[in-house]
Design a protein around this motif. Structure first.
Motif, PDB file in Angstrom:
ATOM      1  N   VAL A  89       0.841  -1.205   0.000  1.00 39.59           N
ATOM      2  CA  VAL A  89       0.000   0.000   0.000  1.00 39.59           C
ATOM      3  C   VAL A  89       0.873   1.251   0.000  1.00 39.59           C
ATOM      4  CG1 VAL A  89      -1.664   1.331   1.370  1.00 39.59           C
ATOM      5  CG2 VAL A  89      -2.006  -1.120   1.042  1.00 39.59           C
ATOM      6  N   ALA A  90       1.913   1.269   0.842  1.00 36.77           N
ATOM      7  CA  ALA A  90       2.812   2.429   0.886  1.00 36.77           C
ATOM      8  C   ALA A  90       3.512   2.624  -0.461  1.00 36.77           C
ATOM      9  CB  ALA A  90       3.838   2.254   2.005  1.00 36.77           C
ATOM     10  N   GLY A  91       3.941   1.529  -1.077  1.00 34.92           N
ATOM     11  CA  GLY A  91       4.607   1.612  -2.371  1.00 34.92           C
ATOM     12  C   GLY A  91       3.686   2.107  -3.472  1.00 34.92           C
ATOM     13  N   LEU A  92       2.457   1.629  -3.470  1.00 38.61           N
ATOM     14  CA  LEU A  92       1.480   2.093  -4.465  1.00 38.61           C
ATOM     15  C   LEU A  92       1.155   3.566  -4.266  1.00 38.61           C
ATOM     16  CD1 LEU A  92      -0.967  -0.963  -4.582  1.00 38.61           C
ATOM     17  CD2 LEU A  92       0.672  -0.259  -6.343  1.00 38.61           C
ATOM     18  N   PHE A  93       0.962   3.951  -3.015  1.00 41.59           N
ATOM     19  CA  PHE A  93       0.655   5.356  -2.722  1.00 41.59           C
ATOM     20  C   PHE A  93       1.817   6.254  -3.136  1.00 41.59           C
ATOM     21  CE2 PHE A  93       0.370   9.102   0.025  1.00 41.59           C
ATOM     22  CZ  PHE A  93      -0.924   9.515  -0.264  1.00 41.59           C
ATOM     23  N   GLY A  94       3.029   5.835  -2.791  1.00 41.27           N
ATOM     24  CA  GLY A  94       4.208   6.610  -3.177  1.00 41.27           C
ATOM     25  C   GLY A  94       4.360   6.716  -4.684  1.00 41.27           C
ATOM     26  N   ALA A  95       4.062   5.635  -5.391  1.00 41.57           N
ATOM     27  CA  ALA A  95       4.163   5.649  -6.854  1.00 41.57           C
ATOM     28  C   ALA A  95       3.126   6.583  -7.471  1.00 41.57           C
ATOM     29  CB  ALA A  95       3.994   4.239  -7.405  1.00 41.57           C
ATOM     30  N   LEU A  96       1.949   6.643  -6.873  1.00 42.85           N
ATOM     31  CA  LEU A  96       0.887   7.498  -7.401  1.00 42.85           C
ATOM     32  C   LEU A  96       1.068   8.966  -7.040  1.00 42.85           C
ATOM     33  CD1 LEU A  96      -2.205   5.207  -6.728  1.00 42.85           C
ATOM     34  CD2 LEU A  96      -1.209   5.771  -8.950  1.00 42.85           C
ATOM     35  N   THR A  97       1.672   9.242  -5.879  1.00 47.49           N
ATOM     36  CA  THR A  97       1.719  10.615  -5.393  1.00 47.49           C
ATOM     37  C   THR A  97       3.096  11.265  -5.444  1.00 47.49           C
ATOM     38  OG1 THR A  97       2.059   9.890  -3.117  1.00 47.49           O
ATOM     39  CG2 THR A  97      -0.232  10.230  -3.843  1.00 47.49           C
ATOM     40  N   ALA A  98       4.167  10.466  -5.476  1.00 45.92           N
ATOM     41  CA  ALA A  98       5.508  11.052  -5.396  1.00 45.92           C
ATOM     42  C   ALA A  98       6.347  10.733  -6.628  1.00 45.92           C
ATOM     43  CB  ALA A  98       6.215  10.580  -4.132  1.00 45.92           C
ATOM     44  N   GLN A  99       6.669   9.470  -6.814  1.00 47.15           N
ATOM     45  CA  GLN A  99       7.559   9.083  -7.913  1.00 47.15           C
ATOM     46  C   GLN A  99       7.218   7.665  -8.363  1.00 47.15           C
ATOM     47  OE1 GLN A  99      11.612   9.717  -6.812  1.00 47.15           O
ATOM     48  NE2 GLN A  99      12.395   9.231  -8.825  1.00 47.15           N
ATOM     49  N   ARG A 100       7.033   7.487  -9.645  1.00 44.51           N
ATOM     50  CA  ARG A 100       6.609   6.203 -10.203  1.00 44.51           C
ATOM     51  C   ARG A 100       7.573   5.064  -9.869  1.00 44.51           C
ATOM     52  NH1 ARG A 100       5.079   6.642 -16.213  1.00 44.51           N
ATOM     53  NH2 ARG A 100       3.814   8.221 -15.243  1.00 44.51           N
ATOM     54  N   GLN A 106       9.780  -0.500  -4.108  1.00 41.42           N
ATOM     55  CA  GLN A 106       9.150  -0.860  -2.837  1.00 41.42           C
ATOM     56  C   GLN A 106       7.992  -1.846  -3.004  1.00 41.42           C
ATOM     57  OE1 GLN A 106       8.122   2.637  -0.614  1.00 41.42           O
ATOM     58  NE2 GLN A 106       7.612   1.509   1.223  1.00 41.42           N
ATOM     59  N   ALA A 107       7.024  -1.517  -3.840  1.00 45.98           N
ATOM     60  CA  ALA A 107       5.816  -2.340  -3.934  1.00 45.98           C
ATOM     61  C   ALA A 107       6.065  -3.673  -4.640  1.00 45.98           C
ATOM     62  CB  ALA A 107       4.699  -1.575  -4.636  1.00 45.98           C
TER      63      ALA A 107
END
Length: 120
Positions: A89-100, A106-107
């Protein structure tokens, strides 16, 4: 397959221990080399925020290591599922909001670990 799952869980845990170190202790030195797209003048200003993020990554690593040490099979799997799910979840959120690239760093390893654990 159980050994592969355990190795992947260990890899994800080590990765998050590295992130803990990077964000908590090396943000203004190694962090600048790692996060090149981040404005250099913000590293010092965001040091405490990065340390807070690093602490959370440490909790994820601790949970994954704990899952490898639990003797009861059902508990071991459930704890691993939970912490791998948190990483995903953290990896998906980071990919969507910060950096692909966060998805791949991570994810994706956590998804592979979760799949290996499911098929073990």
């Amino acid at each position: 397959m159980k050994l592969i799952a355990e190795l992947l869980i260990g890899f994800v845990a080590l990765e998050h221990l590295y992130i803990l170190w990077l964000e908590m202790f090396a943000w203004t030195t190694q962090g600048k080399k790692t996060f090149k797209s981040f404005p250099p003048d913000l590293f010092e200003k965001t040091k405490s925020l990065a340390a807070n993020q690093g602490l959370y990554n440490g909790f994820l690593a601790a949970g994954l290591v704990w899952s490898l040490l639990i003797e009861d099979a059902a508990w071991r799997i459930n704890v691993a599922y939970f912490f791998l799910g948190c990483v995903i979840v953290a990896g998906l959120f980071g990919a969507l909001t910060a950096q692909r690239s966060i998805f791949f760093v991570q994810a994706l390893p956590a998804i592979l670990a979760l799949l290996a654990l499911a098929f073990a």
